[in-house]
Design an enzyme around this catalytic site. Structure first.
Site, PDB file in Angstrom:
ATOM      1  CE1 TYR A  54      -2.941  -2.889   0.324  1.00 24.44           C
ATOM      2  CE2 TYR A  54      -3.148  -2.603   2.849  1.00 24.44           C
ATOM      3  CZ  TYR A  54      -3.516  -3.410   1.585  1.00 24.44           C
ATOM      4  OH  TYR A  54      -4.269  -4.586   1.637  1.00 24.44           O
ATOM      5  CG  HIS A 138      -0.824  -8.743   0.274  1.00 27.24           C
ATOM      6  ND1 HIS A 138      -0.130  -7.228   0.283  1.00 27.24           N
ATOM      7  CD2 HIS A 138      -1.983  -8.819  -0.117  1.00 27.24           C
ATOM      8  CE1 HIS A 138      -1.254  -6.858   0.012  1.00 27.24           C
ATOM      9  NE2 HIS A 138      -2.381  -7.520  -0.339  1.00 27.24           N
TER      10      HIS A 138
END
Length: 327
Positions: A54, A138
């Site tokens: 992010y 992830h």
């Protein structure tokens, strides 16, 4: 607070998804980011989720800085491994990956045991923390063999050493998450966008299997990246322009909601949180106002008549739970 699986880690029913703090789509100032985290704290949110992906670490840095104002024992942080950040020349931006930040690093897929530890160590440094509570593999979609053979055992070892309290995987699909639930000893899986008013793919196998095995599910993307928050022709679904068929469906659900005196956002959050396997719903926000709105919607009561009309209109399968049981 709800415990994640058999771990000692607990989360609030509504969590704060910090992707927007990494300048998802558009820039967010440090002041806005900190105000959003303060608002979440004011509304009783104690679960915060981030990732190196992010904003090339910006989300982790901002979240860590904002949380320093609070007692570490009172909140839960999750971050992710699998994308290692290596330094780049810094020219250009990261908009190709969805983040309005300078390209100071490039992502390297790495689910090796060494990669997992190195990525977690870098996250702790950015967050300014000595530990995180939950670590997730992830998006291992295209790296399943390495994730199961090397990445997952590395997380299991970190948990056994007490470095982290809980482990799991986070993905935008349900199928591989079901494999994690069946074939490993994860505490939790984070399923983004696959259990919403528009997509109930996780209900087929993942949620029932998780409930049977005592594995917790965190639902991310309750608004399918925007469409279920504000169904306009410019709305996004799974981070791209929403297909017309889904836009029409979202508009119909919104119209039903308004007829019954509620909102599409409230219904979307209520649906995600109602399944007994779901421990928390992660909602992203970039401003304090968005946080307060989300908390208001989450706390709202959605009338039974709304759900009945959705079922009768064929807009939602009737077998799925729609009322959250209070602990």
């Amino acid at each position: 607070m709800t415990r994640l699986g058999r771990s000692g880690v607990e989360v609030t029913p509504l969590g704060f998804g910090a992707a927007a703090l990494g300048n998802l789509y558009t820039p967010v100032s440090d002041e806005q980011a900190h105000a959003a985290v303060r608002a979440a704290w004011q509304r009783g949110i104690r679960y915060f989720d981030t990732a190196p992906h992010y904003g090339l670490g910006l989300s982790e840095r901002r979240l860590g800085a904002a949380l320093r104002a609070y007692d570490r024992a009172r909140y839960t942080v999750s971050t992710k491994v699998g994308r290692r950040l290596d330094p780049a020349d810094g020219t250009g931006d990261d908009l190709a990956h969805g983040f309005a930040v300078p390209a100071t690093h490039h992502r390297v897929w790495d689910f090796t045991a060494d990669g997992v530890r190195r990525t977690l160590e870098a996250s702790l440094e950015r967050l300014g923390l000595d530990r995180v509570d939950l670590v997730l593999l992830h998006d291992p979609d295209d790296h399943a063999e390495q994730a199961f053979r090397e990445g997952y055992p590395a997380l299991e070892k970190l948990r056994a050493e007490g470095v982290v309290g809980a482990i799991g995987a986070g993905m935008n699909q349900a199928e591989m998450l079901t494999r994690f639930v069946r074939d490993t000893d994860v505490d939790v899986v984070l399923c983004a966008g696959r259990y919403t008013l528009l997509d109930q793919g996780a209900a087929t196998e993942l949620l029932p299997e998780a409930e049977r095995r005592g594995v917790s599910v965190v639902v991310g993307g309750p608004f399918n990246s925007g469409l279920l928050a504000d169904p306009t022709p410019r709305a996004t679904y799974d981070y791209t322009r929403a297909p017309q068929e889904l836009l029409d469906r979202a508009v119909r659900i919104k119209e039903v909601a308004e007829r019954h005196g509620t909102t599409l956002r409230a219904a979307a959050l209520a649906f995600c949180s109602a399944h007994p396997a779901v421990a928390s719903v992660l909602a992203g926000a970039r401003t304090a106002a968005e946080v307060h709105d989300c908390a208001d919607q989450f706390e709202a009561t959605v009338p039974d008549a709304f759900w009945r009309e959705l079922h009768e209109a064929g807009l939602l399968p009737p077998a799925l739970p729609v009322v959250r049981e209070l602990p």
